[in-house]
Design a protein around this motif. Structure first.
Motif: not given
Length: 239
Positions: A16-18, A21, A64-65
């Protein structure tokens, strides 16, 4: 919750973070295209609306990264400079230059964490030193008297940042060089040198690429360093 379910949840969180991002990075490039398009079409209102969005979107990508706070701060100081340079007044220009200078300090603090071979570092410092002296010497006569010292001081800090960026490799190194080129284009305009058609377009193009490549180079360097430390940490736990 079972162990398998816990691992499934843990695996989904990075995904989800990727994705998030990537969304912020796509939005950044959309803002870049919109801003450059407005500059090419001489739509000043569109440029005024798009320009302040650029660095915050890139900063959100970094957050986010999991990038460092200093990197986020450098981008936000860049946003401050972007907004201030939209105002056509000498005090705003000086304040914008100060905001960019603070961003360069953030970058320099990050670059200090990376080591480079002494021979390469000395050679790079020599090249950038020659560039700095040449730029200040050539621009000095055309600069307004009250801007000569501030511009010279800022040029020193900017050149140090560009030189330091080479510690992270070619990607960040090109980013640092483009940042130097972008601000040099601004300085030539202040010194009343002949300009390319649509000078603001070239200034923003090189600036946007510079900030993106610096961001990419920093994130890649930190990811590489983290990957290198994981085996050592694992072996320490095992022993």
């Amino acid at each position: 919750m079972t162990l398998g379910a816990e691992r499934l949840v843990e695996g989904r969180a990075p995904q989800r973070s990727e994705r998030l991002a990537r969304v912020f990075l796509v939005l950044f490039w959309c803002a870049v295209v919109a801003d450059l398009g407005c500059l090419a079409a001489d739509l000043s209102l569109g440029h005024t609306l798009a320009k302040p969005l650029l660095m915050p979107l890139l900063a959100l990508h970094v957050i986010v990264r999991g990038g460092p706070r200093l990197q986020v701060a450098a981008l936000l100081f860049g946003c401050g400079g972007d907004v201030l340079l939209l105002l056509d007044a000498d005090p705003a220009f000086l304040a914008g230059m100060a905001s960019f200078a603070a961003g360069h300090v953030c970058y320099l603090l990050l670059f200090r964490q990376q080591r480079a071979p002494r021979a390469r570092a000395a050679w790079t410092a020599g090249v950038y030193g020659v560039v700095l002296v040449a730029l200040v010497f050539l621009l000095w006569p055309g600069l307004p008297a009250d801007l000569r010292i501030p511009v010279a001081g800022y040029s020193l800090l900017l050149t140090a940042m560009a030189c330091g960026s080479t510690r992270l490799g070619p990607v960040a190194g090109v980013g640092g060089a483009l940042f130097l080129l972008s601000d040099t284009l601004i300085a030539t305009g202040i010194a009343d040198w002949p300009q390319l058609p649509r000078p603001d377009l070239w200034i923003m193009l090189t600036y946007d690429l510079a900030q993106f490549l610096l961001t990419l180079g920093l994130l890649d360097a930190l990811r590489t360093r983290a990957a290198a430390t994981e085996p050592r940490e694992a072996s320490t736990v095992t022993s």
